[in-house]
Every structure is written in C-alpha cells, then in structure tokens.
Write an enzyme that holds these catalytic residues in place. Structure first.
Site, PDB file in Angstrom:
ATOM      1  N   CYS A  89       0.971  -1.381  -0.106  1.00  0.00           N
ATOM      2  CA  CYS A  89       0.030   0.131   0.234  1.00  0.00           C
ATOM      3  C   CYS A  89       0.903   1.470  -0.051  1.00  0.00           C
ATOM      4  CB  CYS A  89      -0.935  -0.032   1.176  1.00  0.00           C
ATOM      5  SG  CYS A  89      -2.326   1.180   0.843  1.00  0.00           S
ATOM      6  N   HIS A 222      -3.619  -5.561   0.977  1.00  0.00           N
ATOM      7  CA  HIS A 222      -2.934  -5.727   2.384  1.00  0.00           C
ATOM      8  C   HIS A 222      -3.090  -7.272   2.933  1.00  0.00           C
ATOM      9  CE1 HIS A 222      -2.318  -1.528   3.856  1.00  0.00           C
ATOM     10  NE2 HIS A 222      -3.381  -1.413   3.334  1.00  0.00           N
ATOM     11  N   GLU A 224      -1.616  -8.654   5.266  1.00  0.00           N
ATOM     12  CA  GLU A 224      -1.585  -8.723   6.784  1.00  0.00           C
ATOM     13  C   GLU A 224      -2.919  -8.703   7.168  1.00  0.00           C
ATOM     14  OE1 GLU A 224      -0.717  -6.169   5.093  1.00  0.00           O
ATOM     15  OE2 GLU A 224      -1.468  -4.309   6.166  1.00  0.00           O
TER      16      GLU A 224
END
Lengths: 275, 782
Positions: A89, A222, A224
């Site tokens: 990002c 993302h 994560e």
C-alpha cells in the site's frame, strides 16, 4: 533459523505492528525499525517490508517524501544484492516513487499510483477483492509459493492505488516479462468486468508489480489483513469464506488466512535465494 | 495576588458590566461575573475571565445536567475500574494467563463544529475522542460514529448534502490516516436536523489493567519534584472558545465562530501515539508514576488545573515557555486555545530529560512537523493554586479547585403531554411496494456507501466488520477475547415518547450485542438535546436519563443480576438554531460486550437451505415511530409498542446463550422496519451477498393487523438453526421462558416468501429487494 525481516517505520505509517505479527505468523522473525535508526545495522536483515499507512501524510504524493530518506539508499543496495524488498500500500507508493519498482533503481521509470477510477465516486475505498498470480508465480517474492491461477480474497484500502503510466508501452513490457505479479480478478478467477471486481482502474488490472528479478515488489492489497482466517468476511463467494463460516474453534479461526499464502512466498523466496 | 494591571474592572450597571464582558470577548453573564468576583474577592484578569468562561460553560461544567445524571444512572459494578468523571471509562474485559485486559471507552459529540465546518468539525471529533482514550494509557482499537443529518430533499437540501458528505470525509480522513479501524455507527436523515447536524463519536481502547494511567498528578509528587510537560502541535489561537460555542444556540453569527473550530492533524497524532508508546514503555520499565492527560476544551488552563487538582496539588505555569505557532499571541489565547494534537505529562524531574529526548530526538517532532515538540512549561506545587506567568508577570492566580468545580443550575423540567395514547389503524394498499419503500428508507438501507470510505481492518483485529452483523467484533491478538460494539438511537421513537424511546434504544443496543453472543459489560450515552432553559426540552432530557437508568438496571447482563454500568458519556445541549428549530430528543447509546471465545460469532445472513427459522419476541400493536409510518408520511402519529423489560430480558438472555453455544447459523435483531425488514436483510445478507432464500408463516393472532405483525417495531430476534441443533435450542428457550416460535425454513431459491396460513402474503425476489436497499444512502449524500 527463521528469516529476519526489517519493517521500516516511517513517520505516519500505521500498519507496521500487525504486519510484524502477520510475518511472524507466516514463519518469519520481524522487527519494526524506526526510519532514522543509524545504529540498526539493517544490512543484517534477510528481507525488508515497507508497511502501509500515510508516511509524511502523503505530502506532495503518497510515498514521495519517504522515498527520499537516507534509509532508502541502503534498501536499494540490499535489493541490488538480491534481498527481498516488499512495499504494501503506502509502501508500494514509496517503492514506485523511489524507482525501485519497476526498476532498475536510480533510473527513473514512468510508473505511478494514481487516484482510484471507475467506482463512480472519488476518495478512499476499503473492501475485499480477489487477486490471482501472473503467468510465472515462481519468479516473484510475493507469489513463489502460490499455485498458478490460484484465487485469493484480500482487502484493499486506498485512495491512490491505480497503477498507470503515460508510457503506452510500459505495461505491455511488464506484462510480457510476467512482472504484473498479482491481478484483480472475479471470485472465479475470471477477468473483471469493471467495478467492483476491478476496484481502482489499474492498467491490466495490476494489483502488484515487481522489478526484473522479482525480489522487489509493490503490492496495493494488504496481505497482513487476511493473514488469519477470522479476518475473512463470512459472506464472500469462494472456499475461503465457506471455511470461515464453517469452522467453530478458536484455533481454526486463528489459522492461516489467504494473506499468509503471499507472506509464505516471501519466506520461501528468502530460503531459496539465500544471499 | 496583588492587584494586577491586567485586572478587568467589573463595576457599574448590569448593562455596563455586560458591555465590559463583551469587549473582553467572553460569554459570561453579568450575574456569573458577579459570582466570580465573590469567589476570588477581587476583579479577575482577562486570562481568568477566559478560564471561567470555558469552565463554566455547559460543555465543561454540565451545570444543568450533572445532578440528573447522578440521580438516575448506574455507574458502578464488579467490572468497573473507572466510571464517568475522567477522560474515559474503564471496565474489565477478561483475564488471560494472568493478564487482566480492560476496555477503555469514551463517547462525545462534536455537533456545532460539524455544522459550521463539516470536514474539520468531524475530523477533530475523532481526533479529540481518541485522545481521551490514549491518555489513559490504552491503545485505541476502534472508533464509531453516530450521525444525524437534515432532509436531503428538503428546503436546505444543498447544505444538508454538503454537510453529510463533509462529515463522512472528515471521519475517514482522520481515522484512516491515524490507523484506527471504524467499528460501527448509524445514520439518520430527518428535516429536524436541517440546521443542526449531530456527530457523535466513540473511541474504544484496550490495555492491561496495570498499564492504566490516571489523568492526575500522582502522590509521589509530595516527595520529589514533578515537571509539567506539554507535547505536540505548537499552540495557536485555533479553537479559542470552542467549549463556549458548543454551549449556545447556533445563529447566523455562528459563521464568525469558525475560529472556534479546531484544525486536525492525524499525521502528527500518529507520530505522537507511537512516540508516547515509547515513553510509556520507559515509564513501565523504570516503575515510575506519572500523570497523563490530553488537551481538549479549555486548553492548557483546563488540563493543568484538572491534572493537578485531582492529585491534590497546584502548579506554576510559564505560558511563555510553551512552544508557540507565532510570537504575537496573547496570554489568554495561549492559556485557553484548543489547538489540537497536544498532551500534558506530569513526570518526576529526573525523568524529564528522557521524555524530551524520545519526543524531540528519537521521533524528531521538530523536524517532521513545523513547531511541534515537547517543552517543560512548569512544575507541580504543594500549594493548591494554579499560578500562570507571562513574560515575568502573573496573569492568573486561582485555587485549582475553584477552576475545576464549575457551577450548577437547577433547570425547570416540564413533562410534556405524553405521546399520542391511541393506536392508529394503518392500511397498506400495495404491500409489495411498501416493503420496498421501507427497505429503501435511509436509516434502514445498506450503509455501504458510508463504511466503504472507512478503514475497518487496519490493526488486523477484525472478526465481524461493519454491515456483516448487528454488532462489530474485534479480537485481542493472541487471545480468544472478542469485543462487540453497537451504537443506537432513534429520533422517531424519542420525539414521540422520550421515556419509552430511550428504553427502546437501550434494548436495541443490548439485542445487537446478544446477536453475536456477547455479554454486555458497559454502556455509554451521548445525550443531544435543545436548549435546557426550555422546560419541555429539559423535561425530555430528564425522562430520557430516567429511562436509560431504568433499562440499565432491569436488563442485567447475561449470567448476572448486576445493572449494566454507564461508564462514560456526554451531554450536548443547545442543539437548535436561532430560527427556533430544535432537534428532537436524540439520545445515542453505545453498548459494549465481551466474548470469552469469539469463534462462535456469525453474520446475520442466511447460510444454507434446509435450516429452521426461529422468531423470538412477541409482535405487538403500536406502529408509532415506525419506518412504516415514515414512508406513509404519517411520522409522529400513533403510539410506540408497549415494552416489557422483563420479557425483553428473557429473550436477550436466551438468544445470548443460543449464540454462545454455537447453535445459531445466523442471528439478526428485529428493530427498525420490524419483522419484515429483519428477515429481508437476512436474505439479502449484511453486505448484499446473500444466496439463500426463506419461506415463513407469521402468526397474526392476538388481533394484530398484518401491518403491525410485519412492520411493528417491538423488539425481537430471528435465528437460523440447523435441524440437528433444534432440541438444544428448545431447551434454552424453555429455560429462559422466552416467547419464541418456529416459523419456517431456509430455501434454495434466492427469494423471500411470507405466508399467513396457506395464503401467500409476500413473495419478493432478492434482486428487487436489493435494488431498493442498496442505493438510498448514496442518493441522499451526493
């Protein structure tokens, strides 16, 4: 021994700690390192991650100020030695602004992350989308552990995530070299027919782009935030949500989510390309 | 203090005193100025006048409301560590491997600033509320937003839409950049908010019990010297008089208040947050005691007097040692401006250098943000006065308690004629059309247009996200603990009947928490009303507080007979414009629950065909305040359904147990829009991605009209149960003597069928319902 990952904490990033937890969960040993730590001996790390957020509050452009920080020179040198450098990002914006993606570093290449297009409004857009790897998953740090044509649900959250260029040939070349390493797709893996399967209007539906060697990659979604099964929305199409809504124990809920498929690729890449 | 040249002569006729006060620039009444003179036995200085102006404002002093809140609201309980009074409430969540986790929660309004400058007003609302939680030593894990806007198609359409869009933008710009996930909210569009939008914000934090830091100078300051450190943005004039503005009616002149709206900076806040975490880690390592408080209303003057007074100390402050945005700023502005992104720390002098190093060198505040830094601005004194110097001169010298005590007023409360006592008959001509209209009501329709602007997943804690279920759920990493959140309020109920409306609001919140199997551990309330000097407004306020207290006491949490404590909140009066249009009574209630094992939760969406559908909660007469009446243009008529708290409680506890035991495939509460809306949403799916249909019969006994059975808003639940689990579910229902019925089955086609006996009353394809439900909010905001 677990690969040691350095997460660079620029002022204003805000995903550094969950990124560290997710990398640990994927079998690595991550440390959050402040951008101005001269004493950090970051050359000793096996790989580097630039986390999401708003480094320097996106002054000028997302990632533009951080791209000029001294620590980026060290990362370029480490990348040149073949170590992985992944930007997520805002981190992806830093890699693009620094020229590390698409590379070669130092040589300014005409690639940009522009404001989202196609959703019928401007501003921030946060939702789950689906991505699938490029033709040669094995060559890139983000995808080497993925199956060809594997489909992964994954969250995005950005204002400026549209990979684009004023050089008409660039994306043809990137595509030809298999450097569009993740693409937005339909839940069944098919090519998007516009928003929301194509969430931001990226050229060739690019969600992630790598350098020539595949050790440096900029990814807008993302991983994560999809590292644990509990993070997967209950009602999406596809096997990941079905599993999510059928498991009933905490242990299963804390099991690997789709994002871990990408993070494990980082680990595998390091193990197979020991510098 | 000897007669200072700065003293303001308050003498002469009332008119002259009023003139003097106006020329100084404060809102105090001549009568209040007189009380000040009595209190300190001399003429006050300009700085002192500004301090009283703020501390005696409704916003800071709760001068009209505090005795009512005290009388009716339960604020204690076995889980409560800190009730209302400090920046945030603190309650125990659970203990895991010897670690005692606590929830820290704060709830406030930022209404007037958002009406004047929507983006800045809403953003600083989020910025202010997260500071209240950070300064308790907790990490903020979520924010919530309850929004009330005017009529997007009314006479003020343009302004209303501008404000709605600006507020949502302010919330995402701040929250997303700071990196705190949005964990829920609600929105209402109603003409009565045309001149006065409501922006209520909540921040939730998690900490280990021993990490909690109080907003007061610790007792250790008796034995060793303590410094007062100001850290963050350089002080400017912004927000001067913000608390005062929040305490008066908005009028045409209010645009002149623009200077009273603060300027936000999430970037600086994020860096401050990370740097402060480093400071607090050092504090824990060295085992020293500190005081920590954020700067909000009243700026330096308030924060200093509160932090020292609560510890039983005083302070000497050198206003000219604060880092300032510019030189030619007056001492009263330095003392009282509400410049954002600032904290005050009280630390032992031997630790001061370490604190300055962490903020100014390690995190380079001065380098990354012009003028930002940490500065020592004074020291803690045993003498319990707050003395402020400016360039060597004393500009204020007041007992700390005099500043913090504030004043109080007894307002007259007139109970207004109770809402319409008769039930009205409503006849729906085209049932299908009406169903679609109800689904398209902005307060019922999908909120995706708003929450897709919000980052709900940063921090990586999410288990259930906005829209997926009645409550959002987040986890604490490495533990099984889940935290469930809901925020509710319905102006249609409260304007019809302030007391019953508030009861229904609390019940709605508790049902939402029950839907995910969580046990409620705390409530917060933000009470938005008009001018409290109006007896009827104050009457509504009193009835509302009574009702919240009554519900909190009667609807004890599952597994206990303790009241559910109200641990934080805020009162916002004067929500009306000079045109005399006051907002309806608008209580907004936050409800928070805990799950020892979050893995039992599910979404509200029907999962697969062949399961049983269970209805919990009697359908009742009373369409007053319902979405149906609103779509029929008859809002304000009729009477709210009767509400029996004991019956509500039995249903809520039974459903909590069913979900906790993992027996529910899907669970959804019946509230706004009634039975029809609830079951339609389960077919559509929270995110509009449902794939399963349903075929049910509604028992229209008890002399209920079809309209009342389908759209009546008496509380209840709908659950999807696997046939194999039915016996255990029945057992739970009997155990709690809950009113429940098996009403049908989930089916393969994506369709909603409702029967009365053999007659098909409603058959709707999911696609046509989706069309009505998906776009309304976007239409209202663009």
């Amino acid at each position: 021994m677990k690969p040691r990952i350095c997460i660079v904490q620029f002022p204003g990033v805000n995903c550094e700690y969950e990124t560290a937890r997710a990398l640990d969960a994927a079998g690595m040993d991550a440390s959050v390192v402040r951008w101005n730590r001269a004493d950090a001996a970051i050359e000793d790390f096996d790989g580097f991650v630039l986390p999401g957020g708003f480094s320097y509050e996106d002054r000028v452009r997302g990632g533009a100020i951080a791209a000029g920080e001294d620590i980026m020179a060290v990362l370029m040198e480490q990348a040149a030695r073949g170590k992985p450098v992944v930007g997520i990002c805002n981190g992806a914006q830093v890699l693009v602004e620094s020229g590390l993606v698409p590379g070669p570093a130092g040589q300014r290449i005409d690639l940009a992350l522009a404001p989202n297009k196609g959703m019928g409004r401007d501003g921030y857009y946060a939702n789950w989308v689906f991505v699938t790897p490029g033709p040669e998953p094995a060559r890139c740090v983000l995808t080497c552990d993925l199956e060809p044509e594997e489909v992964l649900p994954i969250p995005i959250a950005h204002c400026q995530g549209r990979f684009t260029s004023s050089d008409p040939g660039l994306f043809e070349r990137l595509d030809g070299d298999g450097r569009i390493v993740l693409r937005y797709c339909r839940p069944d893996g098919g090519t998007p027919k516009g928003f929301p399967d194509d969430p931001n209007g990226s050229v060739k539906f690019a969600a992630a782009i790598s350098n020539t060697d595949g050790n440096v990659a900029a990814v807008m979604p993302h991983p994560e935030r999809g590292a644990w099964l509990r993070q997967v929305p209950v009602d999406l199409a596809g096997p990941w949500s079905e599993t999510r809504s059928s498991v009933r124990t905490w242990k299963d809920m804390e099991g690997a989510g789709p994002g871990v498929r990408i993070l494990r690729s980082i680990r595998r890449y390091i193990e197979e390309h020991k510098v | 203090m000897k007669k200072s040249t700065m003293a303001v002569q308050l003498k002469g006729s009332e008119a002259e005193v009023a003139g003097t006060l106006k020329s100084v620039g404060v809102d105090l009444s001549p009568e209040e100025a007189h009380r000040i003179k009595e209190l300190i036995g001399r003429d006050p200085t300009v700085v002192e006048l500004f301090i009283f102006d703020i501390m005696w404002s409704e916003h800071c002093s709760y001068k009209s409301s505090k005795h009512i809140l005290k009388r009716y609201l339960p604020t204690e309980g076995s889980r409560v560590i800190l009730g209302p009074g400090e920046d945030a409430g603190v309650v125990r969540l659970a203990e895991v491997d010897g670690e005692r986790y606590v929830l820290v929660v704060a709830h406030e309004s930022h209404n007037h600033p958002s009406q004047i400058l929507p983006v800045e007003g809403a953003a600083t609302g989020i910025g202010g509320i997260v500071r209240d939680v950070y300064c308790m030593g907790a990490d903020v894990v979520g924010v919530m937003d309850a929004l009330r806007f005017g009529d997007p198609d009314g006479p003020n359409a343009e302004t209303v839409r501008e404000i709605a869009a600006g507020v949502v933008r302010g919330i995402w710009e701040y929250g997303n950049a700071l990196g705190v996930p949005n964990v829920g909210g609600d929105v209402f569009f109603d003409r009565r908010y045309d001149d006065n939008c409501l922006v209520n914000v909540i921040a939730l934090g998690v900490a280990k019990e021993e990490e909690i830091i109080r907003s007061r100078v610790p007792a250790e300051a008796r034995d060793e010297p303590y410094d007062l450190i100001l850290v963050g943005k350089p002080t400017d004039r912004s927000g001067l008089g913000g608390a005062t503005m929040a305490s008066r009616v908005l009028d045409e002149g209010s645009m002149a208040d623009i200077g009273a709206v603060q300027i936000h900076d999430p970037f600086l806040k994020r860096v401050l947050t990370v740097a402060t975490a480093a400071v607090l880690a050092e504090v824990a390592k060295r085992k020293i005691s500190i005081g920590f408080k954020d700067l909000g209303a009243g700026g330096i003057a308030c924060v200093v007097s509160e932090i020292v007074d609560r510890g039983g100390f005083g302070a000497v402050i050198h206003l000219d040692r604060c880092h300032l945005a510019f030189e030619d700023i007056e001492p009263h502005a330095v003392a009282c401006s509400e410049t954002q992104e600032r904290y005050c720390l009280a630390v032992p002098s031997h630790f001061t250098e370490a604190v300055l190093r962490i903020y100014n060198d390690d995190f380079e505040l001065p380098h990354i943000y012009r003028g930002a830094r940490a500065s020592v601005i004074g020291e803690v004194t045993a003498r319990r006065d707050v003395v402020m110097y400016w360039k060597g001169r004393v500009v204020a010298d007041l007992p700390a308690s005099t500043i913090t005590e504030g004043i109080s007023y007894d307002r007259e409360a007139a109970s207004r004629p109770a809402g319409p006592s008769e039930h009205v008959r409503v006849e729906v001509k085209n049932l299908k059309r009406t169903c679609l209209d109800v689904l398209g009501t902005t307060s019922i329709a999908s909120k995706h247009y708003i929450y897709r602007h919000y980052d709900s997943e940063v921090k990586g804690l999410s288990v259930l996200k906005p829209g997926e279920a009645d409550a959002c759920v987040i986890s604490i990493p490495g533990t099984k603990i889940g935290i469930a959140t809901s925020v509710d309020g319905n102006p249609r109920y409260s304007s019809l009947d302030a007391y019953r409306g508030a009861l229904m609001t609390v019940c709605e919140g508790l049902r939402n928490i029950a839907c995910v199997g969580a046990v409620p551990i705390a409530l917060t309330d933000c009470l938005n009303f008009g001018n409290p000097e109006e007896p009827r407004v104050f009457g509504d306020f009193t009835e509302t507080v009574k009702a919240i207290g009554e519900a909190a006491k009667t609807l004890s949490a599952y597994g206990t007979d303790e009241p559910i404590p109200v641990v934080s909140g805020n009162v916002s009066f004067y929500n009306e414009s000079s045109r005399g249009t006051a907002i309806p009574p608008s209580p907004v209630v936050g409800c928070y629950g805990v799950l020892e094992d979050y893995s039992v939760v599910s979404s509200l969406t029907f999962k697969e065909p062949g399961n049983l559908v269970l209805l919990v909660g009697r359908r009742k007469r009373g369409l007053g305040g319902s979405a149906l009446m609103a779509v029929m243009g008859r809002d304000g008529e009729g009477r709210l359904p009767d509400i029996d708290l004991e019956e509500e409680k039995r249903g809520i506890h039974a459903v909590t147990e069913i979900v906790r035991c993992g027996l529910a495939r899907a669970c959804h509460d019946i509230g706004e829009g009634g039975f029809f809306t609830a079951i339609a949403e389960m077919v559509l799916g929270g995110w509009g991605t449902g794939r399963t249909g349903v075929d049910v019969s509604v028992d229209l006994g008890d002399g209920l009209a079809a309209e009342e059975a389908l759209f009546g808003e008496a509380g209840g639940f709908l659950l999807e149960i696997r046939p194999g689990a039915w016996e255990r579910v029945e057992h739970v229902l009997e155990k709690y003597r809950a009113c429940a019925w098996r009403i049908g089955k989930t089916v393969p086609g994506h369709v909603l069928v409702i029967r009365k006996g053999d007659e098909e009353v409603i058959r709707l394809e999911a696609s046509e319902m989706h069309q009505a439900w998906i776009g309304s909010i976007e239409k209202a905001m663009r």
